[in-house]
Design an enzyme around this catalytic site. Structure first.
Site, PDB file in Angstrom:
ATOM      1  N   GLU A 265      38.053  28.437  41.810  1.00  0.00           N
ATOM      2  CA  GLU A 265      37.401  27.217  42.279  1.00  0.00           C
ATOM      3  C   GLU A 265      38.400  26.066  42.371  1.00  0.00           C
ATOM      4  OE1 GLU A 265      35.264  30.170  41.423  1.00  0.00           O
ATOM      5  OE2 GLU A 265      35.612  29.086  39.548  1.00  0.00           O
TER       6      GLU A 265
ATOM      7  N   GLU B 179      41.533  39.744  42.539  1.00  0.00           N
ATOM      8  CA  GLU B 179      40.345  40.160  43.284  1.00  0.00           C
ATOM      9  C   GLU B 179      40.700  40.507  44.735  1.00  0.00           C
ATOM     10  OE1 GLU B 179      36.666  38.139  40.869  1.00  0.00           O
ATOM     11  OE2 GLU B 179      37.325  37.119  42.679  1.00  0.00           O
TER      12      GLU B 179
ATOM     13  N   GLU C 213      37.355  39.107  33.554  1.00  0.00           N
ATOM     14  CA  GLU C 213      36.583  37.880  33.660  1.00  0.00           C
ATOM     15  C   GLU C 213      35.149  38.186  33.253  1.00  0.00           C
ATOM     16  OE1 GLU C 213      36.822  35.751  37.314  1.00  0.00           O
ATOM     17  OE2 GLU C 213      39.022  35.724  37.357  1.00  0.00           O
TER      18      GLU C 213
END
Length: 608
Positions: free
Chosen positions: A99, A173, A254
């Site tokens: 983010e 990711e 995570e």
């Protein structure tokens, strides 16, 4: 010599099984004077490891710059982790998501001429780059420079050299990133491994992907240890991971114990008891874990990212994340719930971190004012003329923040149509407000007054997309700008140097303001206050609409009446006893030039 290895069933620290119980704590989201106390709180919750991303663009704002000092001193942060008796996991990207603005990828990577003479990876049709996160020579060369500057700091602090670092991640990711053929994925990841090892990293390398078969199958390499990201249904997710990592320890890299907030949305929270049960299931299965986040912190300055899955949603300044340790360092109910779970599986210290005292209450009158139009020459000295369309912010080499664009209109133009605005533009005709173009609400058309004059656009980048195919898109007025009668072609544009605005404005730009009267933006407002030196503060701006805030010259970040966040966190190290300077840039308007510091944070309403 200490060792950390991946065994047949377990992680092995000096040859003995070791269950990693880690928590994410991003040094770049915490004031450096608070690093030690946040790390200590992690140990007191029972964690044995601290994980951090590294945001490439935080260290390299331009291709010829690299900063490892002050807030960017990763080495000092890792040394503090070691001093607390904890281990570390480092995730240097090059892409991190998190983010964070652009997912950590420097915006200059995507420019047509990123280094002032050498073309960079090309831009895609949605604005994303075709060469970035691929086996592209220009991108790999940029990564090589980044690694050469950063990774020696990590290498010197590996467990194999007596330091805290146990593992280093390769990419992030990657299985979720679209449009890359499988053979190129493999070549790209192997090149990252080669370049990582080339910089002296000898601890285990790993990848992390969301816990589904597609992402896990696409995001890693057979020779790299695979980990998974999830926040619920731990036994099921570990079973999925085991299909792709048939030997060795299982790890949730995570474990999502909360979630981030976006402007205009609710404040996200998760039930402590539900999170605790999922963590208990995970640890009971013998798996290792990294809590994302242990402590979220703050998107200070202009560092917050955005998501766009059809609707553009910028991330709030607060990155509290409903984490076990709150944005201002207070242990929460979730802290105690997760600590009790950890105590079932590993030693936990008897000591607990204390609860912070209520913050000082202070009323601040902002009695000095400066209209942006009157001081723009101090903030935007470099004007660029364009006979074509409006230059994007990227063309101006303005990688975040604001730019000013202007052109002329005729009385018969009638209506303004912008192909795309990224992300918001305040439009005025000869200084009179016309309206706001906004990406989130898909407003790209405004009626124009029927008179000739200078049309000005104050364009705001509200955060670069941090996830998905829109990573790397340019900011500003993108595509044609036209009216009912013609294409607007003759432009002037300039980047606004707002991060240092209080210093650039100095003392001469301000005039007295009525403390009871409403104010119109865009305008700066300044006041001073006395308080408790070193104490955290929580700033409320009730009656203000949206803009930026500085305390003692430090840009805290954005505020907005759209919420959810009702306060801005002011880290204690920024506050002195006397004559603290508060500066607010209000973009629209405020009921009165007053602010208030309150005893506790207000992160906004939650889902009922």
């Amino acid at each position: 010599m200490p060792t950390f290895e991946i065994g047949e069933r377990d992680f092995l620290l000096d040859g003995r099984p070791f269950q990693v119980i880690s928590g994410a704590l991003h040094y770049f989201r915490v004031h450096p004077d608070q690093w030690a106390e946040r790390i200590r709180a992690a140990r007191l919750m029972g964690l044995n490891t601290i994980e951090t991303y590294v945001a490439w663009n935080f260290h390299a704002p331009e291709p010829d710059q690299f900063d490892l000092g002050g807030r960017r001193d990763l080495g000092r942060f890792l040394d503090l982790v070691a001093a607390e008796g904890l281990h570390a996991i480092v995730r240097p990207g090059p892409y991190i998501c998190a983010e964070w603005d652009g997912g950590g990828l420097p915006a200059w990577l995507f420019a047509a001429d990123p280094a002032g003479g050498t073309a960079g990876p090309a831009g895609g049709s949605a604005g994303g780059a075709t060469g970035v996160r691929r086996h592209d020579p220009a991108f790999l060369d940029a990564i090589g420079t980044y690694y050469a500057r950063l990774l020696p700091v990590v290498a010197a602090r590996q467990v194999t050299r007596g330091g805290p670092v146990l593992m280093v991640q390769v990419e992030n990711e990657y299985g979720a990133y679209p449009g890359v053929p499988d053979d190129e994925r493999v070549a790209y990841l192997r090149e990252l491994v080669r370049r990582t090892r080339e910089q002296g990293i000898d601890v285990p390398l790993f990848t992390s992907d969301q816990a589904d078969d597609e992402h896990l199958s696409r995001g890693g390499l057979p020779e790299l240890h695979k980990t998974a990201n999830f926040g619920s249904r731990s036994p099921e997710r570990l079973t999925t991971l085991r299909r792709h990592q048939p030997t060795g320890p299982l790890m949730c890299m995570e474990f999502w114990d909360g979630w981030f907030d976006s402007w205009g949305q609710v404040h996200h929270v998760t039930a402590p008891e539900t999170t605790a049960q999922d963590l208990d299931d995970l640890l009971a299965a013998g798996a290792s874990v990294n809590l994302y986040m242990f402590h979220g912190g703050t998107n200070l300055g202009l560092t917050s990212g955005a998501n766009d899955k059809g609707t553009y949603l910028p991330i709030t300044t607060s990155y509290d994340y409903d984490a076990p340790l709150s944005e201002h360092g207070a242990p929460t109910a979730k802290f105690h719930a997760l600590r009790a779970v950890i105590a079932k599986h590993a030693p936990v210290p008897d000591e607990l971190p204390g609860d912070p005292a209520p913050a000082p209450v202070v009323d601040v009158e902002l009695g000095r004012r400066a209209a942006l139009a009157d001081v723009v020459h101090l903030l935007a000295p470099d004007v660029v003329a364009s006979s074509d369309g409006a230059p994007t912010m990227d063309a101006l080499r303005q990688w975040s923040g604001f730019a000013l664009c202007s052109t002329t209109v005729r009385a018969d133009d009638g209506v303004l149509v912008v192909d795309e605005v990224r992300d918001r533009a305040y439009v005025a005709l000869d200084g009179d407000p016309v309206g706001v173009l906004d990406r989130t609400t898909h407003v790209n058309v405004l009626p124009l007054p029927r008179r000739a004059g200078t049309l000005t656009f104050l364009v705001e980048d509200r955060g670069r997309v941090n996830y998905g195919p829109r990573i790397g898109e340019p900011k500003g007025l993108v595509g044609p700008v036209r009216t009912a009668t013609r294409l607007l072609t003759d432009w002037e544009a300039a980047p606004l140097h707002l991060t240092a605005a209080p210093r650039l404005l100095g003392d001469v730009a301000w005039t007295a303001a009525d403390p009871e009267a409403p104010v119109a933006g865009p305008s700066f407002h300044r006041g001073t206050f006395d308080s408790v030196a070193g104490a955290d503060h929580f700033l409320r701006l009730d009656g203000w609409t949206r803009g930026l805030v500085w305390v003692n010259g430090e840009l805290l970040g954005r505020y907005s009446a759209e919420g959810p966040t009702g306060t801005l966190y002011v880290p204690g190290p920024l506050v002195r006893a006397e004559r603290n300077e508060l500066v607010v840039l209000e973009l629209t308007g405020a009921a009165a030039p007053r602010a208030r510091c309150v005893p506790a944070p207000d992160l906004g309403p939650t889902e009922s």
